[in-house]
Enzyme design. Structure first.
Site, PDB file in Angstrom:
ATOM      1  N   CYS A   1       0.795  -1.221   0.000  1.00  0.00           N
ATOM      2  CA  CYS A   1       0.000   0.000   0.000  1.00  0.00           C
ATOM      3  C   CYS A   1       0.829   1.274   0.000  1.00  0.00           C
ATOM      4  O   CYS A   1       1.930   1.316   0.543  1.00  0.00           O
ATOM      5  CB  CYS A   1      -0.905   0.060   1.224  1.00  0.00           C
ATOM      6  SG  CYS A   1      -2.068  -1.281   1.349  1.00  0.00           S
TER       7      CYS A   1
ATOM      8  N   GLY B   1       1.682  -0.085  -4.945  1.00  0.00           N
ATOM      9  CA  GLY B   1       0.438  -0.830  -5.111  1.00  0.00           C
ATOM     10  C   GLY B   1      -0.174  -0.491  -6.455  1.00  0.00           C
ATOM     11  O   GLY B   1      -0.518   0.658  -6.698  1.00  0.00           O
TER      12      GLY B   1
ATOM     13  N   GLY C   1       0.102  -1.247   5.833  1.00  0.00           N
ATOM     14  CA  GLY C   1       0.621  -2.116   6.881  1.00  0.00           C
ATOM     15  C   GLY C   1      -0.388  -3.180   7.243  1.00  0.00           C
ATOM     16  O   GLY C   1      -1.237  -3.543   6.422  1.00  0.00           O
TER      17      GLY C   1
END
Lengths: 499, 499, 499, 499
Positions: free
Chosen positions: D30, D56, D136
C-alpha cells in the site's frame, strides 16, 4: 478533396493525451515485421511488434493468410500488448504467413490517425491480393496518387502503401513479385517494405537503404524485422540485413530468393537510428546500438569535457551515452533523475492540472544526489528545447550548483522527410540559433553537441564524415537530402542552398 | 481469394449472440437515408436511421461533407442510438449534406460483418470523391468485380457499392451524376441508392423499383429515405416516391433534378415490404402498410376461417393482421403472448443456459388468458418453422385447447437475391413440404397461409395477381425472379423450371 | 452528513439519459427473486430478474452461497441481460442458493444511484452472515438509522436493507430467522423481502401485504419472486402467494416453514400493481393482470363513453385497457401509435437535438390510420401530463378530427411512500387540477379517468371500494395512507386532512 | 464464513494477467496520501498516488469532503493514471480535504481483490463519519473482528481499516481524534494511517514506526505521504517524518497538533523499504534511498568481490547497487539487459504463447555487450529464484562466459506479516537452502548476498546490526518479529525457535 475521418472505435479518446515531451523528440513513425513458415504466424508477429513498439505507439495491424480462411486482418489503436495478446482476437488471424506494422502519426497530419490509414494495407486484385506495410516515406507519393486517380483508381487511405498496391494492380506482369518490382521502380523515397501474397513473404529496402530491415530464421520458417531486438523475443536467429536496393521473396519451401529491382546506389543508412530510434539491444550494420551510443558519450567527453561532480543521463535514452561519458571522463555516474514507470498512453480526458504537469508527471529529481553538485546532463538530442528547459529548472530547484548539457547528436536543424516525425523547420531550435544562443536560451552553464565528425567516429568511421559522399543519411543535421523530397518541395519547402 | 475479416473493435463479441428466432425470419438487409440543405445534416441522418433501424441492426455508418472540413465518416457496429447520438461523435460529422446506412449481415456471409463492409462506401477519385450507400443487391456484382480487377482496380470490401464507385472512377464522363449514370448502366439487380458528392445528394431506384426510396422536404432542404416513417421523425413532409428507374440529383440551390438512366421496364415492387419488412406506420405506393397488413388479416379470415375463442398475434409483427382477422371473424382479440421489452443485441458471452432459452427469453404466454381456449395465432410468415414450433409448445403448455396458425403471407419457398437475408432453399420449410405436411410438422390443429391472390387483393389489386405480368416481385413465394440472379446461377442455384 | 457518491465504473455515463417520458410515469422501484435447491442457482436468479426488469432498470445484483466458496456477490449498473448473462461473471456466483434484485433509483435521490446502494445488501455478523434484498420502503428507516448509529453501528449505504441487517446483527436471538423476526418487529412500512443465510432462503411480506411476493416450485427446489411471470421463464410452478405478514424460511431439505412475526392486520395490497407496475402476464391474487386491465377498459367504456371512430392504445401499457374499451364500445381497435422497438438505456452523451426529441424518438403516429378520425386514446395513467400533451399534438398533427383521452386509473393526486418513484405532490397534475381543468390543460376534446369504484370493480370488488376499510392501498389516488410515512412527515410532508 | 467476492466492473478481466515475475518479488501492499487546506484536494491526492504507484498497482481510491457536498468517494481497479486523471471523475471529488490509497492484493487472498476491500474505508457514525486508509497490517485484526461481531457490528470488507472504524464508532469519546486514539490503543501491528473527518486530516504511525509516513507543506495546506517522492510531484516541501507512535491532527486553521496515543517503544523501521520498496528518489530517515542502495553495492563489492568484465543491473531495481558495485570494484558498468518499456497491467485474456513468454516479454539481453564476457548481475533480492534462473539462462544464451549474482539484500528466509506480500515460507528459496545450495540451484558461477551487518552499515549503522536490540525490523531476514503476529500464530505459523 479533404481527408475523411474515421475516428477510432475506442471508448476513450486517447488523442487529447500526448507524451509530456511531445514534439520535443524526433519520432520514428513505423516498425514492420513479417514471418512465414511457422504455426500461428500472427502470434510471432504480435511478439515482434511488441518488441518494436518504440518505433510506433499509436496503432498496429496484422494481416495473416491461411489456405482455408484466406486473408484476415486486424487493425487497432493502442499498444500491441493491449490488443494483439487477446486469444479471442488472435484466433481470427490463422495461418503460417503474416505481416504486421506499428505506427506513430505524423505531426503534420490533420489530427488523429484514421483506422483506415493503419497498415498493413490490403487489396484484392487480379493475382489474388496482397498486403503491404512499410516503414519510411515515398517522396513522390502525391504525384503518383494524382496520376493513378486520373486513370481511374480510387483511394481510401492516405497511406503511401496504397500507392504501391495500386501500381501493382495496374502492372502487366504475371506474378506478384514481378508486379512489385514494377511498382517499386516508380516510387522514390526512403522505405523498407514487408509484403505478403497467399504464399510469399516479401521484403524490400530502398536503394539507399535509409530504413533498416533484417532477416531472421525461426524454426523452419523465416522472418523479416525492422530491428534485431524483435528476433530475440521470438527466439529467431539473426541471418543478415536485407541489403539496400534488395528485394527478397521468401516461401517456406524455397527459402529466400533475392533480386535487385532498383538501379544501384551508394548506401546512406539513417544515422539517427544509431542515435535514438533503434533499441539499444539491437544490432545495426554489425554494430551494437548500445555500444555506439556509449561511444558517442566517449567522444563527447573528449570533445567537450567539463569539470563536474556527477554525470547524469536524461532517462531513458541518454543512459548509454552518459555511461560512456562518465567512463571516459572519470566523473561518477549517477541516477540524478528518476522515471515514474507507470506512465503510458492512457491519461484519459485529463484534468487541467494534469495537463499542466508535463514532464513532472514522468521525471523526478533525485534531490539528495543532486544537491550542491555540478551536474552534467547527457541527453540524446535537442529538438525544440522545451523539455531540456524544464529539466534544467528541476535540477536547479533541487539545489544543483551547475548544470551542463552534453548532447549525443549534432544540432537538429533540418526536418526529416523519410518517415520520421519532425517539427517544421522553424520549430527546431538549432535551425534558428547557434550553440551559444541555445545555451543562453536554455539558461545552462554550458551546452555542447557532439560534432558530426565525432558522431561518424562513434559509428565506426574512424576518418569521420566523408563530406563528398557521406556514408550515412544525416539530412536532419546537415540539410543534405540524399533523395529529393519532391512532394515537399512542391509544397514550398526550401532546400539548403548549395554551398 | 477469400474474404479478409476485420473484426469489430467492440470490447464484447456480440456476434455469438443472435435473436432467438434468427434464421426464422426473412431479414431486410439495409435502410438508407440522405439529406441536403440543413444545418448539422448528420444529426438528421442519425434520426432517420434510428427510425429505419428495423431494416438493419448490425451496423451503421454516416458520411457528411462540409466545405471547410471535407468528407467525414463514421462507421460503427451496433444500434444507431448507441453510436450516432453521442455529441462527441456527431461533432466529427459537420456539414449540410450527409448520407447514412444501417445494415444486417447476410446469412451466407462467412461470419461476422467487417467494418470495412459497413456502408456508406467512400472513394476519392478524379472528380473529387463520392460516397454511396445502397439497399438491395447487384446481381452481376461478381462478374463486374472480376472485370474491374482485371483492369487494375483493387477492392477493399465485399460491398456491391464498391463496384459502383469503381465504375464511376473509370467513367470518361465529366461530372459525377453523368459518371453515376455510366456506372448504373452496367449494373443489374434490385437496389435503391443514396449517394453524395461535395455538393449533391443523389438518389436512384433500379428499373423495376424492387426496393423503396422516398423523397421528403425538410425546412429548406431535401431528404431521401427508404421509408416514410423516417420522414416523420425529423418532421419532414413526404413529397413523393422516387420512381422505378429514376435518378434524382438534389442540391440546396437547384432542388430536385430528375433523369432516367435505365431502359424503361414495368415496375415490380417487393411485395414482402408490405408483409413484413416495412414499418406499419410507413406508407408505400400510397397505401398504409398497417392497413395492408390489417387487410391481409381480413382476407385470411375469409379464406381460412376457424371456430375459436381468441385471436392472438405473434408479437410484434403479427399484430395488424391479427387485428384484421379478429375484426372480420368476430372472434375476440387478445394479447396471449407477452414480449419482454428488455431484449437487445447485448447478450454477451452468454452462459449455456441462456443460449438454450431461445424464444422463452423474449416471449411469455399469458397463461390466464390462454387456458382452456381455442387459440388462433396470427404470424407474418413461416420461414424455417423453428420458432412457430416453440410458440405452439408454449401455448399448449399454458393449457390452450386448440392451436390454429394463420400466416399473413403465402408459403416462403424460394430465396430472395435482392437484398434480403434468406436461408438456403433447402432450409425453407415450404420448399420441401406442402401446407398439410407443415401443419403435421408443426403439430398444430390447423395451419393456413394466405393465398398469393389473397395477398394481392390485400395490397389493393382487386383482381388478384396478374399471372402473365405480376404487379409485384413475389419471387420468394412464386420462384419467378424478375431479374436473373446471374452470380447465384453461376454458383449453381437452380431456377424454377418453366411451366 | 451528506451522501458519499461512488460513481459507476462504467465507461459511459448513462445517467444523463432517461426515458423521454421520465417523471411522467410512476415507477416501481424494485423486483426481487430468490431460489434454493437448484444447481447454478444464480442463473435462475438472472433469468428471474430479466423477467422482472420492468420493475427496475438501473442496476441489479445477485448474491449466491456455495459451501466451498462462501458468499459471492456481483452488483452492476445496467440491464440484467447486459451483465448477468456473461459466463465469466456467472461462474463467480456458484451454489444452490441465491437471491437477486433489480432497482430503479428514486426521483428524490441526490443524483445517480451508488453501486454500494445496489442490493442485495450483505453483512457478516455472528451467525455467519446474511444477504437481503427488498422491494418497498421502510417508513421509519431514518429514525432507526439514527438509533443504530447512536449505539455504535456504522452505515455504508443509504439502503433500508442495511437497517434490517444491523437490527439482525444486534438481536440477541440464536438463529437467523429469529433474528430477522426481531428485526422486522422494529420496522414499519410496505416491503417484501428475500433474504438468505448459508443454507436458508427467507421471504417476508409486510403485515398489509402492500408489495407482492409469490412462491414457486422449480425441480427439487423453491423460488420466491415479485411476480409470477418470472416463474414462467424458469419453468417454475406457481405454488401460492406469500401472505401479508408471513415469513417463510425455505431449505432444500425441509421445504417451506411459515411463521407470522407481525401483529395481524387487514391486507391492503397496492392497487397500482394491477393498473401499471406488474407485467400483464402475471397473476396477482388469483387474477390475471391482463384481464384486470382489459376489464378496466370495459368499465371505462361504460363510465365514459364517447362517439368516435378508433380506439387506440398509448403503447405499450395502455393496450389491454384499449382492447377492453374497444370490445365494450364496439368502436374499432387500431394501432394509431407505433413504438420504435430499438429504444433502451443507452443514449449516451446525446446531442442537444436528440435530447429535445423526447417522445418522438420512441413513438410515431400511424398517419394513414389516424387521418380524419375521431380518436380515443387509452393510457394507463396521467402523472405530470407532459407526455399526454405531446402525444395529443402528434395525433392532431397527423390530422385526427378529435382526440379523447380515457385513463385506466383514477387521478394520481398523492405521492407514494411505499417503494414507488413519484414526483413531489405539486408536480402531480391531479393534485392541483380538476378533471375539467386537466382536459383544458391538455387541450383535448375530452378527458375521463376511471372512477375509484370502477377500478375496484375491475379488480373484482363488485361492490366497489369499501370506504370504511378499503380493500387495497390506493393512497396515490385517495391520499389515505395505510402506514404512516413517519420519515416523510418529519421532513414536512402534509397528510390529507381528516374529513 | 467465507469471503464474498465483488468482481471488478471492468470490461476485461485483468486478473489472469500478472507481472511475469509475480511471486518472485516482495511486494509492498500500500501507499497512502492525504492533503488538507488546498483547492481541489483530490487532484493533489491523485498526483501523490501516481508517484506512489510502485507501492500498489491493483487498485486505488480517493475520498474527499466538501462542506456543501459532504463526503465523496471513488474506488477503481487499475492505475491511478487510468482513473484519477479523468476530469469527469475528479469533478465528483470536490473539497479542500482528501485522502487516498493505492493497493496491491496479498498473495494469500483467495483470488482477486474486491472493490469493497479497496480503501479508503468510509463509515457514517455518530460523530459524522470518517474515512481511513492504512499501509501495513493489524496483527490482531481477526480477534478484534470476532469481538466486534459478537457485539453486533457487521462487516462488509476484509480490510483492517474497517476494524478501526468500528472501534471508533463504539468509542465513548466525544470527538473523532479521541475516538481514534481509543481505537488505536486496541490494535497491534505495523501500520501507518491517514484518516479524515469533515474538517481534519489525521496521520498515525504505529509505535515501532515500521511503515513510513511523512509530513509536507503545500501552499497554505498540509499533506501526509508514504514517501517524499510524492511531495516532489505536487511541489510540497518536506517538513519531517511523522514519528513512531505519533498521531497528528491537521486542520487548515490550526495546523498540526501532535499527540502520542501509544505506549512508547524503540523504533524498528522496515529495512526492506531501503532495499526495495521505496522509490530511489525518496528520502527516509534523512537518508537518500538511492544513496543507500548505491552503498549496498559498495558493501557488496567489498564483501564479495569477483574478477569479471561487466557489472550489469537486473532492471530496474538493481541499478543503484550495480552502480555502487561497479564504482567500488572498478569493473565497467553496462546495460546488459534492456527493459521493454511498453509493459503494463493490460495483457488481456492473453494467448497461451504470451503466457509462456514470461520474463522475455519484458527483458532482452544486449547480446553484443554480453557476448564472451564474465558478467556480474546485481539484483535487489532473491525470493523464489524463478526469475533469477530465467535471467541466467538468457545471459548464457547470449554467450556470456561466466555469470555471477550479487544480491543487494540478505537471504529472504521469513515471511513478512506487516503489510508486505510474501510467499509462504516454504516457497522462499532461502528458507530451505544455504547460499551454496542456491548457487547450485540457480546454476551460476557464484552467488553472494550482502550480509545483514553489511546492510546495516549501508543504511548508516557503522557498527552493523545491534543483535540485542536491532535498529530496524529485519524479520524477513532474521525471523525476529518485533510485533507478535497473533492472527498468524493462531493459524499455525511457527515462529523461529529462540536461540
Amino acid at each position: 478533396m479533404s481527408d475523411p475521418i474515421f475516428p477510432p472505435a475506442h471508448p476513450f479518446d486517447f488523442d487529447a493525451v500526448r507524451d509530456p515531451d511531445d514534439g520535443d523528440k524526433l519520432k520514428e513513425e513505423c516498425g514492420i515485421f513479417g514471418v512465414v513458415g511457422v504455426t500461428d504466424a500472427a502470434n510471432f508477429v504480435a511478439l515482434g511488434l511488441h518488441a518494436l513498439q518504440h518505433r510506433g505507439q499509436e496503432a498496429g495491424g496484422i494481416v495473416s493468410h491461411h489456405p482455408d480462411h484466406g486473408f484476415n486482418s486486424a487493425r487497432r489503436f493502442g499498444y500491441v500488448r493491449d490488443n494483439f495478446t487477446r486469444a479471442s482476437l488472435m484466433e481470427t488471424l490463422p495461418g503460417q504467413l503474416a505481416i504486421g506494422h506499428v505506427r506513430y502519426s505524423t505531426a503534420g497530419s490533420k489530427g488523429q490517425t484514421q483506422i483506415r490509414d493503419v497498415q498493413p494495407f490490403f487489396g484484392e486484385f487480379s493475382m489474388g491480393g496482397a498486403a503491404i506495410a512499410h516503414n519510411g516515406n515515398i517522396t513522390n507519393a502525391e504525384a503518383l496518387r494524382r496520376e493513378l486517380i486520373e486513370r481511374g483508381s480510387i483511394f481510401q487511405s492516405s497511406s503511401d502503401s496504397e500507392c504501391i498496391i495500386h501500381l501493382m494492380a495496374r502492372s502487366l506482369q504475371r506474378d506478384i513479385p514481378a508486379r512489385m518490382e514494377d511498382a517499386l521502380r516508380r516510387v522514390e523515397g526512403a522505405f523498407s517494405v514487408v509484403a505478403m501474397t497467399r504464399t510469399k513473404l516479401i521484403g524490400v529496402r530502398d536503394p539507399l537503404g535509409v530504413r533498416p530491415l533484417v532477416l531472421g530464421k525461426v524454426g523452419d520458417g523465416w522472418c523479416l524485422s525492422s530491428e534485431t531486438c524483435a528476433l530475440d523475443i521470438i527466439g529467431a536467429e539473426f541471418v543478415r540485413e536485407i541489403e539496400p536496393g534488395e528485394m527478397v521473396v521468401i516461401t517456406a519451401e524455397k527459402g529466400v530468393e533475392s533480386s535487385r529491382p532498383f538501379r544501384p546506389a551508394k548506401p546512406r543508412f539513417c544515422i539517427f537510428e544509431h542515435v535514438y530510434f533503434s533499441r539499444p539491444d539491437s544490432i545495426i550494420g554489425g554494430r551494437s546500438v548500445y555500444e555506439t551510443r556509449r561511444q558517442i558519450g566517449v567522444e563527447l567527453a573528449r570533445e567537450a569535457p567539463v569539470d563536474a561532480d556527477l554525470v547524469c543521463p536524461v532517462p531513458d535514452s541518454g543512459t548509454p551515452a552518459a555511461i560512456g561519458f562518465a567512463h571516459e571522463s572519470g566523473i561518477p555516474y549517477g541516477m540524478g533523475i528518476v522515471r515514474n514507470q507507470y506512465m503510458g498512453r492512457t491519461f484519459i480526458e485529463p484534468t487541467e492540472q494534469i495537463r499542466n504537469m508535463g514532464v513532472r508527471l514522468k521525471l523526478n529529481v533525485n534531490r539528495a544526489l543532486i544537491k550542491g553538485k555540478r551536474v552534467i546532463l547527457v541527453d540524446d538530442s535537442v529538438v525544440r528545447g522545451t523539455t531540456s528547459r524544464k529539466i534544467k529548472e528541476m535540477i536547479l530547484d533541487a539545489g544543483a550548483a551547475e548544470v551542463h548539457f552534453r548532447i549525443a547528436s549534432p544540432p537538429t536543424a533540418w526536418p526529416c522527410f523519410y518517415g520520421v516525425d519532425t517539427p517544421q523547420r522553424e520549430k527546431l531550435l538549432a535551425a534558428t540559433m547557434s550553440e551559444d544562443e541555445m545555451c543562453a536560451h536554455l539558461g545552462v552553464d554550458s551546452l555542447k553537441f557532439i560534432s558530426l565528425d565525432g558522431l561518424y567516429r562513434a559509428v565506426g568511421e574512424a576518418e569521420g564524415r566523408d563530406t563528398k559522399c557521406p556514408q550515412y543519411c544525416d539530412a536532419c543535421f546537415s540539410g543534405e537530402y540524399p533523395v529529393e523530397p519532391a512532394d515537399m518541395i512542391e509544397k514550398g519547402f526550401q532546400m539548403k542552398a548549395a554551398e
